[in-house]
Each structure stands twice: as C-alpha cells, then as structure tokens.
Design an enzyme around this catalytic site. Structure first.
Site, PDB file in Angstrom:
ATOM      1  N   GLU A  78       6.750   4.293  -9.922  1.00  0.00           N
ATOM      2  CA  GLU A  78       7.187   4.527  -8.548  1.00  0.00           C
ATOM      3  C   GLU A  78       5.983   4.966  -7.731  1.00  0.00           C
ATOM      4  O   GLU A  78       5.269   5.890  -8.118  1.00  0.00           O
ATOM      5  CB  GLU A  78       8.269   5.603  -8.519  1.00  0.00           C
ATOM      6  CG  GLU A  78       8.853   5.822  -7.135  1.00  0.00           C
ATOM      7  CD  GLU A  78      10.019   6.785  -7.163  1.00  0.00           C
ATOM      8  OE1 GLU A  78      11.154   6.318  -7.172  1.00  0.00           O
ATOM      9  OE2 GLU A  78       9.765   8.009  -7.209  1.00  0.00           O
ATOM     10  N   GLY A  89      -2.407  -1.496  10.771  1.00  0.00           N
ATOM     11  CA  GLY A  89      -2.636  -2.841  11.276  1.00  0.00           C
ATOM     12  C   GLY A  89      -3.969  -3.457  10.876  1.00  0.00           C
ATOM     13  O   GLY A  89      -4.337  -4.514  11.389  1.00  0.00           O
ATOM     14  N   ARG A  94      -1.830  -2.962   2.706  1.00  0.00           N
ATOM     15  CA  ARG A  94      -1.675  -4.124   1.822  1.00  0.00           C
ATOM     16  C   ARG A  94      -2.691  -4.075   0.682  1.00  0.00           C
ATOM     17  O   ARG A  94      -2.360  -4.322  -0.475  1.00  0.00           O
ATOM     18  CB  ARG A  94      -1.824  -5.422   2.617  1.00  0.00           C
ATOM     19  CG  ARG A  94      -1.568  -6.676   1.790  1.00  0.00           C
ATOM     20  CD  ARG A  94      -1.593  -7.924   2.645  1.00  0.00           C
ATOM     21  NE  ARG A  94      -0.538  -7.941   3.635  1.00  0.00           N
ATOM     22  CZ  ARG A  94       0.698  -8.383   3.423  1.00  0.00           C
ATOM     23  NH1 ARG A  94       1.027  -8.824   2.228  1.00  0.00           N
ATOM     24  NH2 ARG A  94       1.597  -8.381   4.375  1.00  0.00           N
ATOM     25  N   ASN A 120      12.418   4.790   9.116  1.00  0.00           N
ATOM     26  CA  ASN A 120      11.045   4.293   9.188  1.00  0.00           C
ATOM     27  C   ASN A 120      11.039   2.762   9.114  1.00  0.00           C
ATOM     28  O   ASN A 120      10.552   2.184   8.132  1.00  0.00           O
ATOM     29  CB  ASN A 120      10.228   4.917   8.048  1.00  0.00           C
ATOM     30  CG  ASN A 120       8.740   4.717   8.214  1.00  0.00           C
ATOM     31  OD1 ASN A 120       8.286   4.003   9.090  1.00  0.00           O
ATOM     32  ND2 ASN A 120       7.978   5.361   7.343  1.00  0.00           N
ATOM     33  N   ALA A 123       7.745   0.784   8.185  1.00  0.00           N
ATOM     34  CA  ALA A 123       7.379   0.783   6.767  1.00  0.00           C
ATOM     35  C   ALA A 123       8.275  -0.169   5.986  1.00  0.00           C
ATOM     36  O   ALA A 123       7.791  -0.900   5.115  1.00  0.00           O
ATOM     37  CB  ALA A 123       7.481   2.192   6.196  1.00  0.00           C
ATOM     38  N   TYR A 127       6.893  -3.272   3.716  1.00  0.00           N
ATOM     39  CA  TYR A 127       7.174  -3.469   2.288  1.00  0.00           C
ATOM     40  C   TYR A 127       7.822  -4.831   2.047  1.00  0.00           C
ATOM     41  O   TYR A 127       7.486  -5.512   1.076  1.00  0.00           O
ATOM     42  CB  TYR A 127       8.058  -2.352   1.746  1.00  0.00           C
ATOM     43  CG  TYR A 127       7.402  -0.993   1.771  1.00  0.00           C
ATOM     44  CD1 TYR A 127       6.109  -0.809   1.291  1.00  0.00           C
ATOM     45  CD2 TYR A 127       8.066   0.112   2.285  1.00  0.00           C
ATOM     46  CE1 TYR A 127       5.498   0.435   1.327  1.00  0.00           C
ATOM     47  CE2 TYR A 127       7.467   1.363   2.316  1.00  0.00           C
ATOM     48  CZ  TYR A 127       6.187   1.516   1.842  1.00  0.00           C
ATOM     49  OH  TYR A 127       5.597   2.743   1.866  1.00  0.00           O
TER      50      TYR A 127
END
Length: 158
Positions: A78, A89, A94, A120, A123, A127
C-alpha cells in the site's frame, strides 16, 4: 533535471515541508505536523521513501508497506505519495508511481493499493490516469472540516 532516488537523512526538513504543503483537510485524515526532523526520521528512516528531487529541491515522495503485516497479505503493498503543490503538473507524481511500482515488481508484489479521500477529485483522476481502479469505498469514514468524507480504496495489479 528530475532525480528519483532513495531518501536520505538530510532530506528530512524538505520532506516535512512537502508534507506540510501537500496535506490539507481535503487530502489527508491526519495532521502530519512534525515536531522535529529527528521525530520525522524515527517514523521515516533514510531509505524508507523514494524522493523526487528537482534542481536540488525535494518536491515529492512515495513510500509503501504491507497494509496488514500479515504473511498472507505480503503480495500487496500500500502506497502513500505526496508532491508539493508548487510542482504539480510536471510528471513528478507519475515518475514516483512508476518507481514504487518497479520496486513492488522487483520485490514480487502482485498488487499495489492506495487510499484516497473522495474530497480529493484531482488525486482520484490522477490515479485513474495511471491505471488504478476503485475497489471499494468506506462510506463516511472520516469527519473532516465539518463534514463526513468517504475513503476510496484503489489498486493496480502488477
């Protein structure tokens, strides 16, 4: 130039700054206010995180752990990730995800999981763009900023 590397003791002050800037009532369930770099290093010793360093500034990190500590759950890791808002940005998140996924694969993990607050949406979308899918939702799991917030569970298979 962006450098992805293991954390070092001298990163503590900058990692505390990342935490203090990245975690808000909409993105975190606890206040990561560290009382000192020494306290931070006790909970996050050198090498326990992968950091992103851009032009000498630590601007993000990712770390992972077995979510339960049980041997039967050892194929899962996790993650927790943060990028300073001033660096959003730029592909840093990533690159950090790629690094922790590579580490997970090398360690024989089959699944990478994460938790993200429903408050959020940026986010969550990030993901999803990185291949994570929702596997569950803990409804009204937290009371933050005067409201109940769901906790989303997301994953990616290796």
């Amino acid at each position: 130039m962006l450098i992805i590397r293991p954390s070092a003791a001298e990163d503590a002050v900058q990692l505390i700054a990342v935490d203090n800037s990245a975690w808000t009532v909409d993105s975190a369930v606890s206040d990561n206010s560290w009382t000192s770099p020494e306290e931070f290093l006790k909970r996050c010793p050198p090498g326990s995180q992968i950091v992103a360093e851009l032009d000498g500034v630590v601007c993000g990190y990712v770390q992972s752990r077995n979510p339960t500590g049980l041997p039967s759950n050892d194929h899962v890791t996790e993650l927790s990730i943060a990028v300073h808002p001033g660096y959003h940005g730029q592909g840093i998140g990533r690159r950090l995800l790629q690094a922790i996924e590579e580490q997970a694969r090398a360690a024989g993990k089959r699944k990478v999981a994460l938790r993200v607050l429903a408050s959020n949406p940026g986010a969550i979308e990030f993901y999803k763009r990185c291949g994570y899918v929702e596997q569950g939702r803990l409804v009204q799991e937290f009371f933050l900023g005067g409201r109940y917030v769901d906790d989303l569970l997301m994953y990616k298979l290796m």
